[in-house]
Design a protein around this motif. Sequence first.
Motif, PDB file in Angstrom:
ATOM      1  N   LEU A  44      91.348  32.439  47.695  1.00 25.62           N
ATOM      2  CA  LEU A  44      91.830  32.902  46.542  1.00 25.62           C
ATOM      3  C   LEU A  44      93.221  32.290  46.163  1.00 25.62           C
ATOM      4  CD1 LEU A  44      93.566  35.228  44.967  1.00 25.62           C
ATOM      5  CD2 LEU A  44      91.280  34.691  43.974  1.00 25.62           C
TER       6      LEU A  44
ATOM      7  N   SER B 235      87.198  39.930  42.168  1.00 28.64           N
ATOM      8  CA  SER B 235      86.116  38.906  42.267  1.00 28.64           C
ATOM      9  C   SER B 235      84.800  39.820  42.509  1.00 28.64           C
ATOM     10  CB  SER B 235      86.208  37.793  43.414  1.00 28.64           C
ATOM     11  OG  SER B 235      86.324  38.664  44.629  1.00 28.64           O
TER      12      SER B 235
ATOM     13  N   MET C 266      85.444  36.250  38.152  1.00 25.61           N
ATOM     14  CA  MET C 266      86.786  36.462  38.226  1.00 25.61           C
ATOM     15  C   MET C 266      87.315  37.491  37.154  1.00 25.61           C
ATOM     16  SD  MET C 266      87.039  35.170  41.191  1.00 25.61           S
ATOM     17  CE  MET C 266      88.797  35.639  41.546  1.00 25.61           C
TER      18      MET C 266
ATOM     19  N   THR D 202      87.575  41.373  47.867  1.00 25.17           N
ATOM     20  CA  THR D 202      87.239  41.217  46.411  1.00 25.17           C
ATOM     21  C   THR D 202      88.491  41.594  45.509  1.00 25.17           C
ATOM     22  OG1 THR D 202      86.381  43.391  46.204  1.00 25.17           O
ATOM     23  CG2 THR D 202      84.988  41.681  46.578  1.00 25.17           C
TER      24      THR D 202
ATOM     25  N   GLN E 163      88.952  31.537  42.656  1.00 23.36           N
ATOM     26  CA  GLN E 163      88.398  31.509  43.832  1.00 23.36           C
ATOM     27  C   GLN E 163      87.715  30.078  44.090  1.00 23.36           C
ATOM     28  OE1 GLN E 163      84.940  31.196  44.755  1.00 23.36           O
ATOM     29  NE2 GLN E 163      84.091  30.627  42.578  1.00 23.36           N
TER      30      GLN E 163
END
Lengths: 113, 118
Positions: A39, A25, A4, A75, A96
Motif C-alpha cells: 500500500l 481495500s 480502493m 485492508t 495497492q
Amino acid sequence: DIVMTQSPDSLAVSLGERATINCKSSQSVLYSSNNNNYLAWYQQKPGQPPKLLIYWSSIRDSGVPDRFSGSGSGTDFTLTISSLQAEDVAVYYCQQYYSTPFTFGPGTKVDIK
Amino acid sequence: EVQLVESGGGLVQPGGSLKLSCAASGFTFSGSAMHWVRQASGKGLEWVGRIRNKANNYATAYAASVRGRFTISRDDSKNTAYLQMNSLKTEDTAVYYCARFVVVNDYWGQGTLVTVSS
C-alpha cells in the motif's frame, strides 16, 4: 480487481492541526510471506505528477517530511499529517500494488480551513 | 538524477491510434518495470498497465478498460518505454504518465496530454 476507497472525499484543516485520511481495500494487501502491506500514498498538487510519500504502508520515501506518517494493515490504512502546512494543500491518493491492476483510491482533497 | 519524459501526445479522432514514448535517464532502465497511469481532467488516477524487465520476461498487464486496445513495450537499448494506443475512444482523453516501478512507483514523468475528439 481490488477496489480502493478513501474517506473523506475532502477535508479542511487549520494550519498546524492534524489531518487524517483513511483508505480501505476490498481485500487484504498484506503479503503473508514477507509481512508487508502493498500500500502506497501519493500527493498530487495541481498541474504536477503524483509524488510518492509512503510505501509498504508506513515507510516514508526519501525527503518526505516526518509530519507525514502511514499506518494500518490488511485492508484498513491511514495517512496522517501531524501538523498541516500550507504546502500540504493537495489531493492524496492511496494505491495497492499487491496485484494487478494496481488500483488507486479516488483521492482526498486537503485544504486549509 | 532520475528523469522520465513522455512524448507523443496530441489530438486524435475516435477510432484512431497514437503511440506514446517515455524516455528514461539517471537509472538502470533495463532493471526496472515501467508503468503507465492516466488522469482525465479533474479526475483521479487510473492505472493503465505495466511492463516488467527482461528477468521477468517483459511480462505485461493491463487495466480492463484498455486491454486488447493498448500495448506496452520497451526498448532497453534506447532506455524507452512505449504505449501503443489503438481504437481510441473519447473516454481515453487524459494526461498519460509513465512511472518507474522499483518496489513502488517512485518516479513519475510530467505527463503528455492525449485528446480523443472528432
